[in-house]
Design a protein around this motif. Structure first.
Motif, PDB file in Angstrom:
ATOM      1  N   THR A   1     -34.441  40.784 -10.183  1.00  0.00           N
ATOM      2  CA  THR A   1     -36.201  41.477  -9.803  1.00  0.00           C
ATOM      3  C   THR A   1     -36.567  40.065  -9.653  1.00  0.00           C
TER       4      THR A   1
ATOM      5  N   ARG B   1     -38.353  39.256  -5.646  1.00  0.00           N
ATOM      6  CA  ARG B   1     -40.481  39.016  -5.560  1.00  0.00           C
ATOM      7  C   ARG B   1     -40.643  37.781  -5.575  1.00  0.00           C
ATOM      8  N   LYS B   2     -39.970  36.478  -6.010  1.00  0.00           N
ATOM      9  CA  LYS B   2     -40.669  35.412  -6.110  1.00  0.00           C
ATOM     10  C   LYS B   2     -39.382  34.520  -5.354  1.00  0.00           C
TER      11      LYS B   2
ATOM     12  N   LEU C   1     -46.405  37.991 -11.738  1.00  0.00           N
ATOM     13  CA  LEU C   1     -45.261  39.569 -11.583  1.00  0.00           C
ATOM     14  C   LEU C   1     -45.229  40.278 -13.468  1.00  0.00           C
TER      15      LEU C   1
ATOM     16  N   THR D   1     -44.037  45.903 -11.229  1.00  0.00           N
ATOM     17  CA  THR D   1     -42.047  45.621 -11.009  1.00  0.00           C
ATOM     18  C   THR D   1     -40.976  46.502 -11.622  1.00  0.00           C
TER      19      THR D   1
ATOM     20  N   ARG E   1     -38.937  48.888  -9.264  1.00  0.00           N
ATOM     21  CA  ARG E   1     -37.587  47.880  -8.271  1.00  0.00           C
ATOM     22  C   ARG E   1     -37.033  47.741 -10.039  1.00  0.00           C
TER      23      ARG E   1
END
Lengths: 172, 318
Positions: B154, B158-159, B267, B291, B294
């Motif tokens: 994750t 995201r990053k 995040l 997140t 997710r």
């Protein structure tokens, strides 16, 4: 032995593109799906050629058949997933499945199963650069670049610049 | 099937017991494989035949909803048959040992066992007792590798990377297998890990693994890229190691005021289930930086990858 040079490879793909363009019904969206990894490259090569012949593909994608192979239990950790990238609905398209070499037919069988899970194309046609014989399943190509006689211990290698630094087809 | 896919397979392990013994390449290979499996969950037919005819058993000696469901669904999406075992309704309640239970279940023809157990080392013990694949779904305070892998996945999603990120794990570090596995994985992948909690729950002994330990969350907020808030286990709240709930929320609870001091693209992660208003304020848990859901979605793809890779490594020549 060299089966196709870079130039001959291009000419062969061009002939295949012309044949595909001529065969595809006018009212059907043409979609091109290459089997990873080398079929995917050949599919990408076909796209501009199809455009030149006046029948551009509406969509294209790449199919990873690893999870559908019938020899998954025996190949062990050699199975590497590269993922399927088909970002469109294949249903009702006139779909041309592209692979580099047609041999036993088992890859194509796996690809047909994978496509069935993705949708219901109007038709699925098979395009291969080389048909080397030795089928183990009742599968034949609709568009074939070159048919060549081989023995079982031959290896037909389609090389592409993307992976092999050169475009050619060799028989070893 | 004209060509083998690679010369040197990266993944050759039939068990996944923890992240401590994995190389960075192996972790990356799992994450890459998981990325391929994400596509399966976006189809209308969310199933591939890779584990058709295989049997997966969930051996859960501890309560779990989402991990068990995630593993079950992952196995089913690979076309495996899934059996559920829970300690309460079984012969372990009659005193049968873990090894005996496992051997009996294996005798029914099982390919993969997924174990969750209150004792650290249970997964390793099981892997030595049976021939099938063993996947650790959490053993005591030791490890929870698939949770760590889905957290890594994750973060990377995201990053765009893990290397060089400042990641804080906040809460009851000492009793958390998630914290241990996350820390191992993050450090291997090149992140800088800060463990945050009161001295009783985040002791300095963790520095030996290469993490930084701090006791004040407010001191580090502005430098963090990722904040992983651990669940406060309610049974510990009455124990002497835990400060009062009010004090904990004041010092370590994550709310809008603390978010305002973070980088705008920070995040916020949580392994679930969230105690809303305790370690994490409700509006943060549902906010754009969060997140959490997710993570749950990605957990499925990561567990499909782990099941597939371990089975492939075990299945050679069968």
């Amino acid at each position: 032995m060299n089966l196709l040079t870079s130039e001959q490879m291009h000419e062969t793909l061009d002939r295949m593109a012309a044949a595909i363009g001529a065969a595809c019904p006018e009212d059907a969206p043409l979609s091109i799906v290459g089997i990873r990894r080398r079929g995917e490259i050949l599919a990408q090569r076909l796209l501009p050629l199809l455009e030149q012949h006046g029948r551009p593909a509406a969509q294209h994608g790449a199919l990873d058949i690893t999870l559908y192979r019938d020899d998954l239990t025996t190949i062990g950790p050699n199975a590497v997933l590269r993922g399927t990238e088909i970002g469109f609905d294949i249903t009702d398209t006139w779909l041309v499945l592209v692979d580099d070499v047609l041999y036993t037919g088992r890859s194509v069988r796996a690809a047909l199963d994978a496509l069935t899970d993705l949708g219901r194309p109007r038709a699925v046609k098979l395009a291969v650069l080389i048909d080397r014989g030795w089928r183990e399943l009742p599968i034949q190509p609709d568009f074939c670049g070159l048919t060549t006689e081989t023995t079982a211990d031959h290896i037909v290698k389609v090389k592409v610049t993307e992976f092999d630094d050169v475009d050619e087809v060799v028989l070893v | 099937m004209t060509e083998p896919a690679v010369d040197d397979p990266v993944w050759t392990r039939k068990h996944l017991l923890g992240l401590a013994d994995l190389t960075r390449d192996e972790i990356e290979f799992i994450l890459d494989t998981a990325a391929s499996f994400q596509e399966v969950s976006t189809r209308s037919i969310k199933k591939v035949p890779a584990l058709r005819g295989r049997v997966v058993v969930n051996l859960f000696f501890e309560e779990s909803t989402r991990t068990r469901m995630s593993f079950s669904l992952a196995a089913q999406r690979l076309s495996a048959d899934v059996l559920d075992f829970s300690a309460k309704s079984s012969s372990t309640a009659k005193g049968e040992s873990l090894r005996d239970t496992a051997r009996n279940i294996e005798a029914m023809g099982v390919d993969i066992m997924i174990i969750r157990h209150p004792s650290a080392g249970a997964a390793l013990d099981l892997s030595q007792a049976v021939d099938c694949c063993v996947i650790n779904a959490g053993d005591g305070q030791h490890a929870h590798p698939t949770q760590a892998l889905l957290d890594l996945f994750t973060i990377r999603e995201r990053k765009g990377r893990i290397e060089g990120l400042n990641v804080a794990i906040v809460g009851d570090i000492a009793h958390s297998r998630v914290a241990r596995s996350d820390m191992r994985g993050l450090i291997k992948m090149g992140a800088r890990v800060t463990l945050v909690g009161p001295p009783t729950l985040a002791p300095r002994t963790f520095e030996q693994f290469g993490a930084r330990v701090v006791h004040k969350l407010d001191d580090v907020l502005p430098e963090l890229d990722v904040i992983n808030m651990l669940r406060i286990q309610k049974e510990r709240i009455t124990s002497p190691v835990f400060p009062s709930v009010r004090e904990y929320v004041q010092l370590f609870g994550f709310d809008r005021k603390r978010l305002a001091r973070c980088k705008p693209d920070v995040l916020i992660m949580h392994p679930g289930p969230v105690n809303r208003g305790l370690e994490l304020a409700a509006d943060i848990a549902d906010g754009p930086q969060s997140t959490i859901l997710r993570q749950v979605t990605n957990g499925l793809a990561v567990r499909m990858a782990v099941l597939f890779l371990c089975q492939q490594a075990a299945g050679k020549g069968r």
